[in-house]
Motif scaffolding. Structure first.
Motif, mmCIF file in Angstrom:
data_model
loop_
_atom_site.group_PDB
_atom_site.id
_atom_site.type_symbol
_atom_site.label_atom_id
_atom_site.label_comp_id
_atom_site.label_asym_id
_atom_site.label_seq_id
_atom_site.Cartn_x
_atom_site.Cartn_y
_atom_site.Cartn_z
ATOM 1 N N PHE A 145 1.121 -1.209 0.026
ATOM 2 C CA PHE A 145 0.209 -0.144 -0.025
ATOM 3 C C PHE A 145 0.823 1.258 0.062
ATOM 4 O O PHE A 145 0.694 2.235 -0.606
ATOM 5 N N ILE A 146 1.815 1.181 0.723
ATOM 6 C CA ILE A 146 2.705 2.314 0.963
ATOM 7 C C ILE A 146 3.755 2.425 -0.266
ATOM 8 O O ILE A 146 3.798 3.636 -1.047
ATOM 9 N N ALA A 147 4.075 1.174 -0.852
ATOM 10 C CA ALA A 147 4.824 1.561 -2.207
ATOM 11 C C ALA A 147 4.032 1.732 -3.102
ATOM 12 O O ALA A 147 4.425 2.674 -4.004
ATOM 13 N N TYR A 148 2.796 1.441 -3.538
ATOM 14 C CA TYR A 148 2.215 1.850 -4.568
ATOM 15 C C TYR A 148 1.998 3.306 -4.654
ATOM 16 O O TYR A 148 2.168 3.965 -5.601
ATOM 17 N N GLU A 181 -5.034 11.787 3.243
ATOM 18 C CA GLU A 181 -5.868 10.884 3.879
ATOM 19 C C GLU A 181 -5.187 9.558 3.942
ATOM 20 O O GLU A 181 -5.275 8.780 4.885
ATOM 21 N N HIS A 182 -4.614 9.335 2.889
ATOM 22 C CA HIS A 182 -3.587 8.104 2.664
ATOM 23 C C HIS A 182 -2.506 7.882 3.812
ATOM 24 O O HIS A 182 -2.339 6.929 4.474
ATOM 25 N N ARG A 183 -1.955 9.045 3.949
ATOM 26 C CA ARG A 183 -0.938 9.110 5.228
ATOM 27 C C ARG A 183 -1.803 8.883 6.620
ATOM 28 O O ARG A 183 -0.738 7.956 7.468
ATOM 29 N N LEU A 184 -2.639 9.498 6.652
ATOM 30 C CA LEU A 184 -3.328 9.090 7.959
ATOM 31 C C LEU A 184 -3.667 7.420 8.320
ATOM 32 O O LEU A 184 -3.642 7.073 9.036
ATOM 33 N N ILE A 185 -4.127 6.952 6.916
ATOM 34 C CA ILE A 185 -4.560 5.725 7.149
ATOM 35 C C ILE A 185 -3.234 4.841 7.390
ATOM 36 O O ILE A 185 -3.308 3.968 8.237
ATOM 37 N N VAL A 186 -2.085 5.215 6.953
ATOM 38 C CA VAL A 186 -0.832 4.449 7.172
ATOM 39 C C VAL A 186 -0.520 4.347 8.451
ATOM 40 O O VAL A 186 -0.127 3.647 9.214
ATOM 41 N N GLU A 187 -0.637 5.812 8.930
ATOM 42 C CA GLU A 187 -0.037 5.957 10.418
ATOM 43 C C GLU A 187 -1.144 5.010 11.399
ATOM 44 O O GLU A 187 -0.703 4.511 12.321
ATOM 45 N N GLN A 188 -2.335 5.101 11.196
ATOM 46 C CA GLN A 188 -3.333 4.391 11.813
ATOM 47 C C GLN A 188 -3.196 2.841 11.980
ATOM 48 O O GLN A 188 -2.959 2.363 12.902
ATOM 49 N N LYS A 189 -2.837 2.411 10.669
ATOM 50 C CA LYS A 189 -2.768 1.100 10.552
ATOM 51 C C LYS A 189 -1.144 0.502 11.090
ATOM 52 O O LYS A 189 -1.374 -0.495 11.714
ATOM 53 N N VAL A 208 0.459 1.839 13.607
ATOM 54 C CA VAL A 208 0.120 1.637 15.017
ATOM 55 C C VAL A 208 -0.674 0.541 15.466
ATOM 56 O O VAL A 208 -0.319 -0.279 16.405
ATOM 57 N N GLU A 209 -1.778 0.402 14.847
ATOM 58 C CA GLU A 209 -2.813 -0.995 15.087
ATOM 59 C C GLU A 209 -1.885 -2.068 14.849
ATOM 60 O O GLU A 209 -2.029 -3.217 15.885
ATOM 61 N N TYR A 210 -1.225 -2.267 13.898
ATOM 62 C CA TYR A 210 -0.443 -3.413 13.614
ATOM 63 C C TYR A 210 0.541 -3.773 14.782
ATOM 64 O O TYR A 210 1.041 -4.689 15.097
ATOM 65 N N GLN A 211 1.225 -2.697 15.123
ATOM 66 C CA GLN A 211 2.518 -2.956 16.167
ATOM 67 C C GLN A 211 1.692 -3.102 17.274
ATOM 68 O O GLN A 211 2.337 -4.131 18.169
ATOM 69 N N GLU A 212 0.692 -2.651 17.712
ATOM 70 C CA GLU A 212 -0.012 -3.037 19.114
ATOM 71 C C GLU A 212 -0.348 -4.447 19.008
ATOM 72 O O GLU A 212 -0.265 -5.240 19.730
#
Length: 127
Positions: free
Chosen positions: A39-42, A98-106, A108-112
């Motif tokens: 997602f980030i690379a795309y 908005e993509h950057r916000l989704i990346v930040e949220q996900k 953190v979510e996956y790290q937790e």
């Protein structure tokens, strides 16, 4: 002239569809960490390369539309399609934000989730 006008509308429609596909993909949250990295690379590739190519195509369409405006009248359908494409183009910076916000949220979510998973594995392993 009618043929040239149709070609312009089709090209503008294709360009609008490409912007819409980019927007949809960039705003679709990834399901796991592998998808997150893809997602980030795309979006990085789109933001650093593809958008500039699409802008060049947009410039060509604009030149063509300016030329045609001297010789023909655009129908309401053609005007609506052209406006939609321009709106999608102008919306791209907010899509990337908005993509950057989704990346930040996900992220953190996956790290937790990873912390909880490793804690459970180590706790059950020691017992």
């Amino acid at each position: 002239m009618l043929w040239h006008n149709c070609v312009n509308v089709l090209e503008c429609c294709r360009l609008g569809e490409e912007y819409e596909n980019i927007s949809t993909t960039a705003l679709s949250p990834p399901a796991n960490t592998a998808e997150l990295t893809d997602f980030i690379a795309y979006v990085w590739k789109v933001e650093s390369e593809t958008v500039f190519l699409l802008e060049d195509r947009m410039r060509e369409i604009c030149k063509y539309m300016l030329f045609l405006a001297d010789y023909t009248t655009f129908t309401p359908v053609e005007m609506k399609q052209n406006c939609l494409t321009f709106q999608l183009y102008l919306h791209m910076p907010s899509v990337f934000d908005e993509h950057r916000l989704i990346v930040e949220q996900k992220t953190v979510e996956y790290q937790e989730f990873l912390k909880v998973s490793t804690t459970c594995v180590f706790t059950s392993w020691k017992c």
